[in-house]
Design an enzyme around this catalytic site. Structure first.
Site, PDB file in Angstrom:
ATOM      1  CB  SER A  13      -0.930  -0.017   1.208  1.00 45.83           C
ATOM      2  OG  SER A  13      -0.191  -0.177   2.398  1.00 45.83           O
ATOM      3  CB  CYS A  14       0.231   4.650  -1.254  1.00 42.19           C
ATOM      4  SG  CYS A  14       0.196   4.403  -3.040  1.00 42.19           S
ATOM      5  N   PRO A  15       2.667   4.547   0.969  1.00 38.51           N
ATOM      6  CG  PRO A  15       4.386   5.827   1.975  1.00 38.51           C
ATOM      7  CD  PRO A  15       3.130   5.018   2.283  1.00 38.51           C
ATOM      8  CG  ASN A  45       0.324   7.886  -5.587  1.00 32.90           C
ATOM      9  OD1 ASN A  45      -0.264   8.863  -6.047  1.00 32.90           O
ATOM     10  ND2 ASN A  45      -0.113   7.265  -4.506  1.00 32.90           N
TER      11      ASN A  45
END
Length: 73
Positions: A13-15, A45
Site C-alpha cells: 500500500s502507498c507509499p 503515484n
C-alpha cells in the site's frame, strides 16, 4: 545496455511502491526499471514520482490484473 531492474510492488500500500521505486532509481543516471503495481493509485503515484525525477514512464495493463510501469532515462 545495462540489465533491467525489476521491482515487484504488488500487494504494497502507498507509499511503499513509491519508496521501492525511489530505492531502485537512486543513483541511476540512466537505464530501464520495471515496476509492478496492482492498483491505479499506486500506478499514478509511481508515475508522478518518476516523471518528477526526469524518467519517462510507459504503462501496460496486465492480463492478470495490475500494471507494469517501464521507467526509462
Amino acid at each position: 545496455m545495462s540489465d533491467i531492474i525489476k521491482v515487484n510492488a504488488r500487494g504494497l500500500s502507498c507509499p511503499q511502491p513509491v519508496l521501492e521505486t525511489r530505492k531502485a532509481i537512486a543513483g541511476l543516471n540512466s537505464g530501464v526499471v520495471e515496476i509492478l503495481v496492482d492498483t491505479a493509485t499506486s500506478r499514478n503515484n509511481v508515475t508522478r514520482f518518476a516523471e518528477n525525477k526526469g524518467w519517462s514512464v510507459e504503462c501496460e495493463e496486465l492480463d492478470e490484473g495490475g500494471y507494469k510501469l517501464t521507467l526509462q532515462k
